[in-house]
Motif scaffolding. Sequence first.
Motif, PDB file in Angstrom:
ATOM      1  N   GLY A  35      -3.806   9.613  -4.377  1.00 44.85           N
ATOM      2  CA  GLY A  35      -4.513   8.928  -3.300  1.00 44.85           C
ATOM      3  C   GLY A  35      -3.790   7.681  -2.859  1.00 44.85           C
ATOM      4  O   GLY A  35      -2.624   7.464  -3.205  1.00 44.85           O
ATOM      5  N   THR A  36      -4.474   6.852  -2.095  1.00 45.98           N
ATOM      6  CA  THR A  36      -3.900   5.614  -1.578  1.00 45.98           C
ATOM      7  C   THR A  36      -4.197   4.468  -2.532  1.00 45.98           C
ATOM      8  O   THR A  36      -5.330   4.300  -2.979  1.00 45.98           O
ATOM      9  N   HIS A  37      -3.164   3.676  -2.837  1.00 45.48           N
ATOM     10  CA  HIS A  37      -3.301   2.573  -3.791  1.00 45.48           C
ATOM     11  C   HIS A  37      -2.775   1.274  -3.185  1.00 45.48           C
ATOM     12  O   HIS A  37      -1.902   1.286  -2.317  1.00 45.48           O
ATOM     13  N   THR A  38      -3.305   0.160  -3.667  1.00 44.61           N
ATOM     14  CA  THR A  38      -2.929  -1.154  -3.173  1.00 44.61           C
ATOM     15  C   THR A  38      -2.594  -2.084  -4.332  1.00 44.61           C
ATOM     16  O   THR A  38      -3.312  -2.122  -5.326  1.00 44.61           O
ATOM     17  N   THR A  91       0.843  -1.187   0.000  1.00 43.48           N
ATOM     18  CA  THR A  91       0.000   0.000   0.000  1.00 43.48           C
ATOM     19  C   THR A  91       0.883   1.243   0.000  1.00 43.48           C
ATOM     20  O   THR A  91       1.910   1.274   0.682  1.00 43.48           O
ATOM     21  N   TYR A  92       0.475   2.254  -0.771  1.00 41.41           N
ATOM     22  CA  TYR A  92       1.249   3.499  -0.812  1.00 41.41           C
ATOM     23  C   TYR A  92       0.332   4.674  -1.142  1.00 41.41           C
ATOM     24  O   TYR A  92      -0.764   4.488  -1.675  1.00 41.41           O
ATOM     25  N   THR A  93       0.807   5.877  -0.822  1.00 44.04           N
ATOM     26  CA  THR A  93       0.080   7.099  -1.144  1.00 44.04           C
ATOM     27  C   THR A  93       0.846   7.865  -2.212  1.00 44.04           C
ATOM     28  O   THR A  93       2.062   8.051  -2.100  1.00 44.04           O
ATOM     29  N   ALA A 135       7.494   2.082 -10.495  1.00 43.64           N
ATOM     30  CA  ALA A 135       7.362   0.643 -10.768  1.00 43.64           C
ATOM     31  C   ALA A 135       7.398  -0.100  -9.447  1.00 43.64           C
ATOM     32  O   ALA A 135       8.026   0.346  -8.479  1.00 43.64           O
ATOM     33  N   VAL A 136       6.723  -1.240  -9.413  1.00 45.96           N
ATOM     34  CA  VAL A 136       6.717  -2.111  -8.229  1.00 45.96           C
ATOM     35  C   VAL A 136       6.953  -3.532  -8.699  1.00 45.96           C
ATOM     36  O   VAL A 136       6.330  -3.975  -9.663  1.00 45.96           O
ATOM     37  N   TRP A 137       7.870  -4.236  -8.035  1.00 51.51           N
ATOM     38  CA  TRP A 137       8.162  -5.609  -8.443  1.00 51.51           C
ATOM     39  C   TRP A 137       8.572  -6.485  -7.271  1.00 51.51           C
ATOM     40  O   TRP A 137       8.850  -5.998  -6.176  1.00 51.51           O
ATOM     41  N   ILE A 138       8.575  -7.788  -7.536  1.00 53.76           N
ATOM     42  CA  ILE A 138       9.041  -8.785  -6.573  1.00 53.76           C
ATOM     43  C   ILE A 138      10.312  -9.403  -7.140  1.00 53.76           C
ATOM     44  O   ILE A 138      10.369  -9.763  -8.322  1.00 53.76           O
ATOM     45  N   GLU A 139      11.343  -9.520  -6.312  1.00 56.76           N
ATOM     46  CA  GLU A 139      12.573 -10.168  -6.754  1.00 56.76           C
ATOM     47  C   GLU A 139      12.984 -11.251  -5.758  1.00 56.76           C
ATOM     48  O   GLU A 139      12.641 -11.189  -4.571  1.00 56.76           O
ATOM     49  N   VAL A 180       4.456   4.072   2.478  1.00 56.78           N
ATOM     50  CA  VAL A 180       4.619   2.779   1.826  1.00 56.78           C
ATOM     51  C   VAL A 180       4.675   1.686   2.887  1.00 56.78           C
ATOM     52  O   VAL A 180       5.496   1.748   3.814  1.00 56.78           O
ATOM     53  N   SER A 181       3.806   0.697   2.776  1.00 56.32           N
ATOM     54  CA  SER A 181       3.778  -0.411   3.736  1.00 56.32           C
ATOM     55  C   SER A 181       3.440  -1.704   3.022  1.00 56.32           C
ATOM     56  O   SER A 181       2.850  -1.701   1.936  1.00 56.32           O
ATOM     57  N   ALA A 182       3.825  -2.820   3.627  1.00 56.99           N
ATOM     58  CA  ALA A 182       3.550  -4.118   3.017  1.00 56.99           C
ATOM     59  C   ALA A 182       3.258  -5.144   4.090  1.00 56.99           C
ATOM     60  O   ALA A 182       3.831  -5.104   5.190  1.00 56.99           O
ATOM     61  N   VAL A 183       2.367  -6.077   3.775  1.00 55.25           N
ATOM     62  CA  VAL A 183       1.989  -7.153   4.688  1.00 55.25           C
ATOM     63  C   VAL A 183       1.957  -8.464   3.909  1.00 55.25           C
ATOM     64  O   VAL A 183       1.380  -8.526   2.820  1.00 55.25           O
ATOM     65  N   TYR A 184       2.611  -9.481   4.474  1.00 51.73           N
ATOM     66  CA  TYR A 184       2.561 -10.806   3.862  1.00 51.73           C
ATOM     67  C   TYR A 184       1.638 -11.683   4.695  1.00 51.73           C
ATOM     68  O   TYR A 184       1.765 -11.788   5.920  1.00 51.73           O
ATOM     69  N   LYS A 185       0.706 -12.325   3.995  1.00 54.07           N
ATOM     70  CA  LYS A 185      -0.216 -13.259   4.660  1.00 54.07           C
ATOM     71  C   LYS A 185       0.369 -14.646   4.590  1.00 54.07           C
ATOM     72  O   LYS A 185       0.457 -15.260   3.510  1.00 54.07           O
TER      73      LYS A 185
END
Length: 217
Positions: A136-139, A61-63, A76-80, A208-213
Motif C-alpha cells: 500500500g501507500t506509506h509515508t 510518500t511511496y507505494t 531503506a530511506v535516509w537523509i544525507e 515515490v514523492s517528497a515535499v519539504y515544508k
Amino acid sequence: MKIREKNIILIGLLALTLIGGCSNEKQPAQAQNAATQQTETSQKTEKAQKTDQQPGTLTLTYTYKPKSGAWSNQMAVWIENAEGKVVRTLMATRFTAQGGYQIREMSIPTWVKKSNLAQMDSKDVDALTSATPQGGTHTLIWDGKDAKGQPVPDGSYKVVMEATLYKYSDELFTGSFTKGSQDQNVTMEATLTQEPEHKENRDMISDVSAVYKGTAK
C-alpha cells in the motif's frame, strides 16, 4: 346528521393521510442531508490531515507491492547532507539491518555502506529498523533532526530511498532540497543497477514523492 358526520370522518382520514405522506417525504431528504454533511466532514478531515505538515519537515510518500520469495522486499530511506554523509535513517527493513547484509551482500548495499552499519551499536540499529511494511501507500516524515535528536544546520540535503527488487537489482530514488528555505516539491530521480530477473518485481516500489515544508517567509 349522519351524512355530515361521515363526511367529517372522511375529511379527517384524508388529512391524516396527507400529513403522513409529507412526513415520509421529509425523512429521506433529512437522511440525505445528514449523509452529505458526513461526507463533507470526512473530506475536510482528510484534507486537513494531508496539509498538516509542520514547518521544517520533509515528507516522503511511496507505494509498496510485496513480492514473493527471497532476495527481495528490502528497503531503506535516509537523509544525507551535502557531503554525502547519512544524518538520519528514517527506516530500514529488519532482515538486512540486523545481520542479513552479511548473508546477502546485495541487499540495500548503498545504505549498508553509507550508514556504517557494521560499526553501528545494536540499540541504534533497533531504533531505526522495522518489519517489512504491508502493501500500500506509506509515508515517512523527517523532522529536521539527526540520529541523536539534534536539529541539523540549514542547507542542502538529499532524501534517498533504496529498494532491492531482486538479488542484484537495486533501485535508488534520490531528491535534493534545501532545509530552512521555502516550500519545495522535491523531484525524485530513479536509477536502477539492472533489470530484475523477475519482471513482476520491477514495480515493487512506485509513486515515490517528497515535499519539504519550508520555514522561510
